[in-house]
Each structure stands twice: as C-alpha cells, then as structure tokens.
Scaffold this motif. Structure first.
Motif, PDB file in Angstrom:
ATOM      1  N   LYS A   1       0.834  -1.201   0.000  1.00 54.10           N
ATOM      2  CA  LYS A   1       0.000   0.000   0.000  1.00 54.10           C
ATOM      3  C   LYS A   1       0.868   1.250   0.000  1.00 54.10           C
ATOM      4  O   LYS A   1       0.570   2.235  -0.678  1.00 54.10           O
TER       5      LYS A   1
ATOM      6  N   ASP B   1      -1.390  -4.154   2.965  1.00 61.18           N
ATOM      7  CA  ASP B   1      -1.060  -4.538   1.598  1.00 61.18           C
ATOM      8  C   ASP B   1      -2.107  -3.944   0.665  1.00 61.18           C
ATOM      9  O   ASP B   1      -3.054  -3.286   1.105  1.00 61.18           O
ATOM     10  N   ARG B   2      -1.954  -4.185  -0.612  1.00 62.22           N
ATOM     11  CA  ARG B   2      -2.898  -3.663  -1.606  1.00 62.22           C
ATOM     12  C   ARG B   2      -3.021  -4.664  -2.744  1.00 62.22           C
ATOM     13  O   ARG B   2      -2.030  -5.294  -3.132  1.00 62.22           O
TER      14      ARG B   2
ATOM     15  N   ASP C   1      -9.915  -2.254  -6.446  1.00 63.46           N
ATOM     16  CA  ASP C   1      -8.771  -1.810  -5.652  1.00 63.46           C
ATOM     17  C   ASP C   1      -9.109  -2.119  -4.193  1.00 63.46           C
ATOM     18  O   ASP C   1     -10.171  -1.729  -3.699  1.00 63.46           O
TER      19      ASP C   1
ATOM     20  N   TRP D   1      -7.319  -2.866  -0.063  1.00 64.25           N
ATOM     21  CA  TRP D   1      -6.124  -2.817   0.768  1.00 64.25           C
ATOM     22  C   TRP D   1      -6.412  -3.310   2.180  1.00 64.25           C
ATOM     23  O   TRP D   1      -7.566  -3.383   2.618  1.00 64.25           O
TER      24      TRP D   1
ATOM     25  N   SER E   1      -5.293  -8.506   5.989  1.00 63.49           N
ATOM     26  CA  SER E   1      -4.756  -8.227   4.662  1.00 63.49           C
ATOM     27  C   SER E   1      -5.813  -8.365   3.578  1.00 63.49           C
ATOM     28  O   SER E   1      -6.723  -9.196   3.661  1.00 63.49           O
TER      29      SER E   1
END
Length: 376
Positions: free
Chosen positions: A157, A286-287, A311, A313, A319
């Motif tokens: 991210k 995270d992404r 999208d 994250w 996560s």
C-alpha cells in the motif's frame, strides 16, 4: 456432511472464519495445530494435525475437502475425495492431473472446483461478466476486433524501494520468473521465456488514474475458450498477466540476471534475503489491484470498451490478499453444498447467477469495485 478445511496459512483465514461462523459442520486440518488454534481456536475445537491417513479415515461420502495447502497436495486430496465420494475445492490453477479426474468426477456426481480465489478466481468472474455483457449489446459482431486484458497484482500500500513486499515465502515468486508465457499481441501469438522480456505499461482506470508495469504470465490462450470466445472471433490482443508498481523492473534487475540460472539452493538463499529485507511488518497494509478489460473495434473504432476494476487494501480486518483469496473459496464451498455447480472438474463459475452474486459480494471485500465504460 462435514467440510474438511486443510491449511490455515496467511491467505486462508478470513474464508475459513466465515464458514465457521455459518454453522456448517467443519473439521480444520493443519500441519501445525498451534497455528490453526491461534487462527480459529475461538470458533472451533475440532482442529487436527494434518496427515493424509488420518484425513482419509475421517472423510465420508458427501463431505467436502478444501485444500489450501501447497499446490502439490491438491491432486492427492482430490484423488482422496474421489475415492471417498466427497467433493473438492481449491483456489489454485487446474493442473493436467486434476483435469484428468473430470470424467470420473462426473460419473460419481462429484464437484471438483478450482480457481476460485483472487487470481485465478475473481478475474475469471469479471471476464465472464464482460463477455456476457458484450454479447448482449447491439454492437456485438463476430467480425469485430477484440482486445482482452486481465492484470492482477498484490503490491505494498505504501511503496518501498524494492517496489514489492512479501507476505509469505518468496521462492514461488522467484520461480515464476523462470516460467515462459504465451499470449496474443496484435493478432500474433507472443511467446516469451521470462516476464521482464514482455514488460509494458498499463494505465488503470482507478478513481485516481494510476499507471503500473505489467507482463503476461503462464499460457493465456486456453482461457479464450474458457471465457466463451468463439473460434471465429477476431482476437487482436488477449493477455492475462501480473501487475507491479512502476519501477519494479529496475528494482529487480539484479534478480532477473541471476534467477533463471540459479540452483534451487541459490534461489532459496535469495528468497531468504528478500524476505528478511522486504517482508510486511505486523499490521502493515497490503494492496491488491485487479483490472479486467474487454474492447471491441469495428473499422478501427471502439464500439464496446469496459473495464471491471477493483482496488483493495489491508485494514482492521487484516490483509486484502487473504480476504480476496479465501472468501471466494468459502462461497465455492457453499455453492458446492447447494449443488449450484455442475459435477466434474471446473474453475470459477460462468453461470451468470453465481457470477453476479459473487461479484456483488466483492463490494464487501474491496474498497473500490466498479465497471468503467470508456465510451460514455
């Protein structure tokens, strides 16, 4: 009926916890019971040490085996399911040995469902939706030139110098760098030995437009049939690939130079160093970005062009990768139990009822999900 969920690694827990909260009879199997107890011990006390003979003794006709273990376990567990008269679910790609079980599974009226995670999984659903949507338009014409792209990537991210972070052992990522790929570019088959040899730029239609580095992976061509492309359609581009942050190729240049020729021991040493230097910190976000696009052109002009874009994250739930891999697996288990999926070996469903239902549910997993119509 019991669901035997095998594996409680980092990418498995949200989907497992979801099923455990739905009063479905379940047994949780993991090679280390302490890790399983830490992950789901507040929801169940039926946690057992994973062992194939022990699992074989426990499985009965009508049960479901879920394999969230490393890939080399999927086929043995599917074979066990076949022998016991049980169904099977996995998030991983369908190996030739798995596909070889199709006829026997159909004859036994068993469902062996694979490719129901993130990628493969949600990307398949988006592709099925786009193809069905395009077919339903007045612009549909088998003589149109079609361009299909599907790019997915897990990225930090907050970008780091290495342009990537690891939430589990990097060896699999490194080995993927050795894998050739096949796709279609400008009406021609493109075969490359290594991903960085076909690196291109992709402009993702996110709320705030963003560009990424992308490359094809595996063999994209069989998915044309899987997604309902007719043999007489004119395919200009067809690529399923991986998405990375800009600057990834430069940051990884030294690894590209050594990975193809490295021994397994050398690759493991590289992986250990990478994990030490570029692992996610506890609680770090995270992404995941996923963009699946279909464009149809007539006489050089676009008549259809839509992108399914997601999208997501990490947040207080954990996560994004874990949510997006394991939760669809839990949906597949429920669909298997409801007999909504036909018998045999299959990937993520193409039935639009399930496609729409599952994609609607992704709104609860991702921070952004929408279909972008580029022509309006």
């Amino acid at each position: 009926m019991t669901v035997h969920w095998c594996g409680t690694g980092l990418s498995t827990v949200p989907g497992l916890r979801r099923l455990l909260g739905r009063n479905i009879p379940m047994t949780v199997w993991n090679r280390t019971t302490a890790k399983a107890e830490a992950a789901v011990g507040d929801l169940t006390d039926d946690i057992r040490a994973f062992d194939l003979p022990a699992l074989s003794t426990a499985v009965e006709k009508g049960d479901v085996i879920v394999s969230m273990l490393p890939g080399d376990w999927h086929v043995p567990l599917a074979e066990l399911a076949l022998a016991k008269g049980a169904d099977f679910v996995s998030s991983s790609y369908i190996a030739p040995e798995m596909r070889a079980l199709d006829a026997a599974a159909k004859e036994a009226d068993l469902r062996f469902v694979n490719e129901v995670g993130l990628d493969p999984g949600l990307d398949h659903l988006m592709a099925h939706w786009l193809v069905a949507d395009y077919r339903a338009t007045s612009e549909f014409d088998k003589d149109n030139a079609l361009s299909f792209t599907s790019y997915c990537g897990g990225v930090p991210k907050v970008p780091n110098a290495f342009r990537y972070k690891f939430s589990w052992a990097p060896v699999g990522v490194l080995k993927a760098l050795r894998s050739p790929s096949r796709s279609i570019r400008h009406f021609t088959e493109l075969e490359v030995a290594h991903p960085w040899e076909a690196l291109t730029r992709y402009d993702a239609p996110l709320p705030r437009p963003e560009s990424f580095e992308v490359y094809p992976n595996r063999d994209s061509l069989p998915f044309m049939t899987d997604y309902g492309f007719a043999p007489d359609w004119k395919v200009k581009d067809f690529v399923r690939g991986t998405l990375r942050l800009n600057g990834w190729a430069d940051a990884w240049d030294d690894i590209f130079k050594v990975a193809p020729k490295a021994s397994d021991a050398e690759l493991q040493a590289i992986a250990d160093k990478l994990l030490q230097e570029n692992a996610y910190e506890e609680g770090e976000a995270d992404r995941v970005v996923l963009c699946v696009s279909l464009r149809a052109e007539k006489d050089g002009e676009a008549v259809y062009h839509k992108t399914y874009v997601m999208d997501a994250w990490g947040d207080a739930r954990g996560s994004a990768m874990a949510r997006l891999v394991s939760t669809p697996v839990s949906w597949a288990v429920e669909s298997v139990l409801a007999r909504e999926i036909p018998a045999g070996v299959s990937a993520a469903p193409s039935d639009l009822r399930l496609v729409n239902r599952w994609l609607d549910s992704v709104h609860g997993l991702a921070q952004h999900l929408m279909v972008v119509d580029h022509l309006t």
